[in-house]
Design an enzyme around this catalytic site. Structure first.
Site, PDB file in Angstrom:
ATOM      1  N   SER A   1      -6.805 -58.255  35.620  1.00 55.78           N
ATOM      2  CA  SER A   1      -7.519 -58.801  34.463  1.00 55.78           C
ATOM      3  C   SER A   1      -7.840 -57.636  33.539  1.00 55.78           C
ATOM      4  O   SER A   1      -6.959 -56.843  33.232  1.00 55.78           O
ATOM      5  CB  SER A   1      -8.771 -59.551  34.932  1.00 55.78           C
ATOM      6  OG  SER A   1      -9.449 -60.119  33.831  1.00 55.78           O
TER       7      SER A   1
ATOM      8  N   HIS B   1      -4.987 -62.383  33.297  1.00 59.60           N
ATOM      9  CA  HIS B   1      -5.734 -63.240  32.381  1.00 59.60           C
ATOM     10  C   HIS B   1      -5.312 -62.902  30.954  1.00 59.60           C
ATOM     11  O   HIS B   1      -5.638 -61.827  30.451  1.00 59.60           O
ATOM     12  CB  HIS B   1      -7.236 -63.019  32.549  1.00 59.60           C
ATOM     13  CG  HIS B   1      -7.744 -63.449  33.884  1.00 59.60           C
ATOM     14  ND1 HIS B   1      -9.032 -63.234  34.306  1.00 59.60           N
ATOM     15  CD2 HIS B   1      -7.140 -64.098  34.904  1.00 59.60           C
ATOM     16  CE1 HIS B   1      -9.195 -63.725  35.522  1.00 59.60           C
ATOM     17  NE2 HIS B   1      -8.049 -64.246  35.906  1.00 59.60           N
TER      18      HIS B   1
ATOM     19  N   ASP C   1     -11.581 -63.675  40.726  1.00 60.15           N
ATOM     20  CA  ASP C   1     -10.313 -64.393  40.839  1.00 60.15           C
ATOM     21  C   ASP C   1      -9.388 -63.628  41.779  1.00 60.15           C
ATOM     22  O   ASP C   1      -9.229 -62.412  41.678  1.00 60.15           O
ATOM     23  CB  ASP C   1      -9.669 -64.524  39.453  1.00 60.15           C
ATOM     24  CG  ASP C   1      -8.549 -65.545  39.431  1.00 60.15           C
ATOM     25  OD1 ASP C   1      -8.358 -66.221  40.463  1.00 60.15           O
ATOM     26  OD2 ASP C   1      -7.887 -65.677  38.387  1.00 60.15           O
TER      27      ASP C   1
END
Length: 873
Positions: free
Chosen positions: A23, A50, A142
């Site tokens: 990310s 992401h 995540d």
């Protein structure tokens, strides 16, 4: 050449697939990880990051410049190939099925999406032990759920060292699971993965599996001694597969060497223990099954509950608590809708203290909220920045405790047992021992809830199916009619006797029932404990002496749970009675309760089987904390009217306050929901913007290098170059151009028509205007005003990256010396021709390539050669 066969799926193992989750700050980590790659790596890589769904990603182009691997952005349908990096596209999810990538649509709103978890779950199911996951820099959690699935299916998990990550949220969350195999700096991860799969792929599987299987029993004995839990009843294939995976992680080649390792290394015993306990769990996992549970079990239990009885639920193998909290929310919602009191006790047990500590805390990553239905999420969760906690009303329903389904006594009088995805790890022998225990724990008419791949096996006569698809069963009426040896029981088994008649059976049952009723209602409160103080059985009302209602099979320590005053004497009583093997009594013991003191005497009586009996007898009345504040009520009726008036006024105020509070709560809940959504969206947007910033920073670095190269070219070249825009304003120029146009840095943006020049005419302006308007390039000679210099001027169109003409470029080359040299050469040639003619000299040339002689006119005349004749040798 035979193909290697995967131990779990029994299919040929293909290219190992490495899922990479990243990310914020992930671009830098990805570059460091993939830069050392040298072909062939033998691995395929899938990057899930992401990304902003509204911004075109440049990640593929940026990574392609930093690695020898083939990098491409997935468009769906690609079959995984070695030495290739596949990148998730913006705004889409990614899954893998039969080795082929598929694009998916997100079901959750922005801020609650988990693309890394979703891909890891898909990767684990498709590639199983041929999968690996890597978690790099990023915020949030995540990937934490997905890595548990990777480990459960025999894959390997690697995380970037949190200290080396720009954002350590995702790496720390992954490390906190205790399931990570390697923690490495980003630059060492690729070599680590190659070494792992090289070790696994270089060994012949079946012979090594046999070697490991030969030592499994001894390994279980070592684990039982070191950890205290026996895994000999687990499926042998599961044990072998998990041990082999640990051997590959450590680089150990033989089962004997690994056995020696766990004998001498307590940390490796713990690591193997954690590998064997992997359990993937989520809130409302298999939503359809939980909906069936709600309709067929929870709602009927709430409707049929007796007013003075609690509903008792047991969740063995609860792991980190998501399943227990899911069931608690369903009971709370059923009680809210029916208006009945929430009288539910949930006993959630596991043997993994690390997971139990997470469950007791009740705090989970914010991304896990997507699994909870919105209505329940609003009522029973409390959102925070990056995590959320379960509401106190739900947490108070559950007792999390350490309990082994294999070795500890089962709970009793249970209405619902939820034992999901636990039996699948037990071999047939252990399953046949555990299922009767679950039957024993359930009261008649109780329910058993199993996982989608589990069944009651040969005990179908004990359970009636309620919903076969949801794996929901009901315990039949009547007492158990099978022999059962309760785990952890210290009692000697009662010899089986012939039953001559039904009357004997009935009398024995009545006697047992009467004895239990007498012990629970009329005998003094008592406990049976083991020699360490662990509670085996409890009888009577013990709440005045202990901190919480002790269950019949609580399995907790009597010393730790005793109230103040009693806690000081239980330990010495236990030790003295155990050592001297005779009854010991403690008199004048004052037990400090919440509102006063209860004087008691405590008797500890050793039993013949090694256990000890504690009996608590009150020796005096309860003494309130502040007796001076107590006053006897005077016999009068006046106070009744006053109290009734005050009660009516209080009820009215209370009703108004409740209505206002409910209104305020609804508004606060709505505001909290909106703020939570905004925070989640902002967090997601920040992560995506961070990724975009990383990409833009890379572009800026490239542009800086390009500008530096261009500046050095402008300063070093001898060409006079002037770049103009569509309005003939100066964009840029070289130093050599200042000899023709006296330009200064401040002249950028100034029309060239306003700049003086050393040329004889202004034809260059017309040429530039024509070319900027779309005409063809122009090339001609121009002269300076003093006539000393001649330039070859080329006027070229200035094209943008899209190919459109947006100005003109003047390139002037000084050809004065070249023209002078050309004139001198012409004069010298003319003088040479005159000399040859005056002397009557003939000239001939020989061409060695084709063997021809070329004669001039004088040579032909001398040799009397015809004009059109060809001379050759």
């Amino acid at each position: 050449m035979s193909a290697k066969v995967d131990a779990r799926s029994h299919r040929p193992a293909g290219v190992p697939v490495v899922g990479i989750g990243a990310s914020a700050g992930g671009l830098e980590a990805l570059r460091e990880m993939l830069a050392p790659a040298s072909l062939p790596t033998g691995l395929a890589f899938v990057i899930v990051q992401h990304l902003d769904p509204n911004h075109e990603s440049m990640l593929a182009q940026l990574l392609d410049r930093n690695t020898a691997l083939n990098v491409l952005q997935s468009s769906g349908g690609e079959r995984i190939e070695a030495d290739t990096v596949y990148i998730i596209p913006p705004g889409r999810g990614l899954a893998i099925r039969d080795g082929v990538l598929e694009l998916t649509d997100f079901q959750q709103p922005r801020g609650m999406r988990r693309p890394i978890d979703d891909f890891f779950l898909s990767l684990a199911g498709d590639q199983q032990s041929n999968a690996a996951c890597v978690i790099l820099s990023g915020t949030g959690a995540d990937g934490t759920t997905g890595l548990r699935a990777i480990k459960e299916n025999g894959g390997v998990c690697v995380v970037q060292q949190p200290e080396s990550a720009r954002y350590d949220g995702m790496p720390l969350s992954a490390v906190g699971t205790g399931l990570i195999d390697f923690v490495k700096p980003a630059g060492e991860i690729l070599h680590c993965l190659q070494a792992f799969f090289r070790r696994r792929g270089s060994e012949p599987l079946q012979p090594e599996a046999n070697v490991v299987a030969d030592h499994v029993d001894e390994m279980c004995r070592v684990l039982r001694t070191a950890i205290g839990h026996d895994f000999s009843g687990y499926k042998r294939s599961t044990l072998v597969r998990r041990v082999e995976r640990r051997m590959h992680v450590l680089g150990i080649d033989t089962g004997r060497a690994y056995l020696a390792r766990i004998r001498s290394d307590a940390a490796e015993c713990e690591a193997l223990f954690r590998d064997l306990l992997i359990n993937v769990t989520r809130f409302f996992r298999d939503p359809d099954a939980f909906e069936t549970l709600r309709m067929r079990v929870i709602d009927p239990l709430m409707a049929d509950r007796a007013p003075d009885e609690d509903i008792r639920v047991w969740v063995p193998g609860c792991s980190s608590g998501e399943e227990a909290y899911t069931i608690a929310m369903l009971f709370a919602e059923a009680a809210r809708k029916s208006g009945s009191p929430l009288a539910v006790q949930i006993f959630a047990t596991d043997i993994d203290e690390q997971m139990l500590s997470i469950a007791r805390e009740g705090s989970y990553p914010a991304a896990a909220m997507a699994d909870i239905p919105p209505a329940l999420r609003e009522r029973y969760t409390v959102p925070h920045a990056e995590r959320f906690t379960i509401a106190a009303s739900i947490r108070d329903m559950i007792r999390f405790s350490s309990h082994s389904l294999v070795k500890d006594p089962p709970f009793s009088r249970i209405d619902l047992v939820s034992c999901r995805n636990l039996l699948i790890y037990f071999d047939d022998r252990l399953q046949q021992a555990v299922v009767p225990l679950l039957h024993y724990a359930l009261r008649p008419g109780g329910f058993l809830f199993l996982g989608p791949s589990e069944s009651v096996g040969r005990f179908e006569h004990l359970f009636e199916p309620v919903d076969q698809q949801a794996r929901l069963f009901e315990r039949g009426p009547g007492a158990p009619n099978y022999p059962i040896d309760l785990p952890g029981s210290q009692r000697q088994p009662v010899p089986r006797r012939e039953r001559d008649s039904r009357g004997d059976t009935a009398s024995l049952g009545s006697e047992s029932l009467a004895t239990r009723r007498m012990v629970e209602r009329y005998a003094p409160p008592s406990l049976i404990v083991d020699q360490d103080g662990g509670i085996i059985s409890a009888y009577g009302k013990l709440s005045r002496y202990f901190e919480f209602p002790v269950t019949r099979t609580g399995g907790s320590s009597a010393v730790n749970l005793a109230r103040a005053g009693l806690r000081n004497v239980i330990g010495p009583l236990l030790r003295q009675a155990r050592d001297e093997r005779r009854r010991v009594i403690a008199r004048d013991v004052s037990v400090e309760a919440d509102y006063g003191t209860q004087p008691v005497e405590v008797i500890c009586d050793p039993l013949g089987d090694g256990t000890l009996l504690f009996v608590f007898r009150d020796t005096g009345p309860f003494v309130p904390s502040d007796p001076g504040e107590l006053q006897d009520l005077e016999p009068s009726d006046d106070h009744l009217e006053s109290l009734e008036d005050e009660l009516r006024l209080t009820r009215h105020r209370l009703r108004s306050a409740i209505e206002e509070l409910e209104t305020a709560n609804e508004e606060l809940k709505s505001s909290n929901e909106e703020m939570m959504s905004m925070n989640e969206e902002l967090q997601s947007t920040n992560e995506e913007l961070s990724t975009v910033n990383d990409e833009l920073k890379s572009k800026v670095d490239q542009l800086t290098v390009a500008n530096s190269d261009l500046r050095n070219f402008y300063e070093s070249t001898e060409l006079a170059v002037v770049v103009l825009d569509a309005d003939l304003k100066v964009r840029s120029y070289t130093d050599a151009a200042t000899r023709i146009f006296p330009l200064k840095p401040t002249d950028r943006g100034r029309p060239l028509t306003d700049v003086a020049n050393r040329l004889q005419d202004a034809g260059h302006l017309e040429d530039a205007r024509a070319v900027a308007g779309g005409a063809s390039p122009v090339q001609r000679r121009v002269h300076t005003v003093d006539g000393q210099h001649i330039f070859s001027m080329r006027v070229l169109p200035y094209r943008t990256q899209s190919g459109e003409v947006d100005g003109a470029t003047l390139v002037l080359t000084d050809i004065t010396d070249a023209l002078s040299l050309e004139r001198q050469l012409a004069a010298e040639r003319e003088r040479l021709d005159l000399a040859i003619k005056a002397a009557g000299i003939g000239v001939w040339e020989y061409c060695p390539e084709n063997g021809e002689l070329v004669l001039d006119q004088a040579e032909r005349q001398l040799f009397e050669v015809a004009t059109d004749a060809e001379a050759s040798i």
